[in-house]
Design a protein around this motif. Structure first.
Motif, PDB file in Angstrom:
ATOM      1  N   ASP A  35       2.088  49.246  -0.110  1.00 57.32           N
ATOM      2  CA  ASP A  35       1.566  48.076  -0.812  1.00 57.32           C
ATOM      3  C   ASP A  35       0.191  47.711  -0.267  1.00 57.32           C
ATOM      4  OD1 ASP A  35       1.651  45.942  -2.649  1.00 57.32           O
ATOM      5  OD2 ASP A  35       2.100  44.574  -1.000  1.00 57.32           O
ATOM      6  N   THR A  36      -0.774  47.696  -1.158  1.00 54.61           N
ATOM      7  CA  THR A  36      -2.134  47.303  -0.783  1.00 54.61           C
ATOM      8  C   THR A  36      -2.630  46.157  -1.666  1.00 54.61           C
ATOM      9  OG1 THR A  36      -3.060  48.988  -2.265  1.00 54.61           O
ATOM     10  CG2 THR A  36      -2.718  49.619   0.034  1.00 54.61           C
ATOM     11  N   ALA A  37      -1.686  45.435  -2.283  1.00 58.00           N
ATOM     12  CA  ALA A  37      -2.057  44.412  -3.257  1.00 58.00           C
ATOM     13  C   ALA A  37      -2.696  43.185  -2.619  1.00 58.00           C
ATOM     14  CB  ALA A  37      -0.827  43.989  -4.064  1.00 58.00           C
ATOM     15  N   ARG A  77       6.024  48.882  -1.854  1.00 61.29           N
ATOM     16  CA  ARG A  77       6.304  48.340  -3.187  1.00 61.29           C
ATOM     17  C   ARG A  77       7.135  49.356  -3.972  1.00 61.29           C
ATOM     18  NH1 ARG A  77       3.945  44.332  -6.346  1.00 61.29           N
ATOM     19  NH2 ARG A  77       2.543  43.860  -4.601  1.00 61.29           N
ATOM     20  N   TYR A 158       2.853  35.798   2.375  1.00 61.76           N
ATOM     21  CA  TYR A 158       3.048  37.221   2.104  1.00 61.76           C
ATOM     22  C   TYR A 158       3.725  37.931   3.276  1.00 61.76           C
ATOM     23  CZ  TYR A 158       2.033  42.140   1.345  1.00 61.76           C
ATOM     24  OH  TYR A 158       2.156  43.505   1.215  1.00 61.76           O
TER      25      TYR A 158
END
Length: 244
Positions: A35-37, A77, A158
């Protein structure tokens, strides 16, 4: 889904570092994405906290009820669901590590550990100490004792709020398990002290973290939690057909 474990996870120190995604690929379960969101970066977090009032399938096991844990994890993710994968988890009891390894194939290791919590005036201090291969390591965080709940759009939210853990079963299949708890409040972060040799604990490629400051720091109050039994991704997809 059946509840496998109930406990309290309390006073969670989270020190998070930005890393290259390529460093995480060897730990990544099949079908899961890094996940790099958050900001286009991959992240690993060093997390130290206390397990309290632990029960496995409703049973309290003597001498295995209250204990500390320290882990290194990263964020992933699957079909819109964000979760974590563990690189290594340290606990002080061999039985805990054995059960976690056999049931969830989680990378637990048992080693001598202690933790303490001190409150004075408007401050709260959590201190973890553990011994590995004859060397002593320390993690300590200090916060202001004025708890608040950060907004859902913040990095504090987060890094402390994840419903899913992902891993690889002994069969080689990807599995996941659900964790439920109320939204955690946090202490305003004041300072931390870290005496860790990442290379010795997690492998040579992580040595660079010894000379790197964490990008994000969170000190969460924690709460009671429920950990559910493991699912395959096929079972997950049947239970959550609307995943996107």
């Amino acid at each position: 889904m059946n509840v496998f474990l109930t406990a309290e996870w309390k006073h969670l120190i989270n020190l998070t570092y930005e890393v290259e995604p390529s460093l995480l690929e060897e730990y990544l379960p099949k079908g899961i994405e890094i996940d790099t969101a958050l900001n286009g970066k991959a992240h690993v977090s060093l997390v130290a906290f206390d397990f309290l009032n632990t029960r496995v399938k409703g049973i309290s096991i003597p001498f295995h009820v209250n204990f500390p844990e320290i882990n290194l994890r990263f964020y992933v993710r699957y079909k819109g669901h964000v979760g974590v994968v563990f690189i290594r988890e340290f606990v002080p009891k061999h039985c805990i590590a054995l059960v976690a390894n056999r049931i969830y194939n989680e990378p637990y290791l048992a080693t001598p550990m202690t933790s303490s919590l001190q409150t004075a005036n408007d401050g709260v201090v959590s201190h973890h100490r553990f011994k590995y291969k004859g060397q002593i390591f320390d993690i300590q965080a200090t916060g202001t004792n004025s708890l608040f709940t950060p907004e859902e759009t913040t990095m504090e939210h987060y890094f402390k709020e994840h419903t899913w853990g992902f891993g690889t079963a002994h069969s080689g299949k990807t599995m996941c398990y659900k964790v439920e708890h109320p939204v955690w409040r946090i202490y305003p972060f004041k300072s931390f002290e870290l005496r860790i040799e990442f290379g010795k604990l997690y492998g040579k490629k992580w040595e660079f973290l010894e000379h790197t400051q964490p990008t994000y720091k969170v000190f969460a109050e924690g709460s009671a939690v429920k950990v559910f039994g493991a699912l395959t991704l096929t079972e997950f997809d049947k239970l959550y057909p609307q995943s996107v």
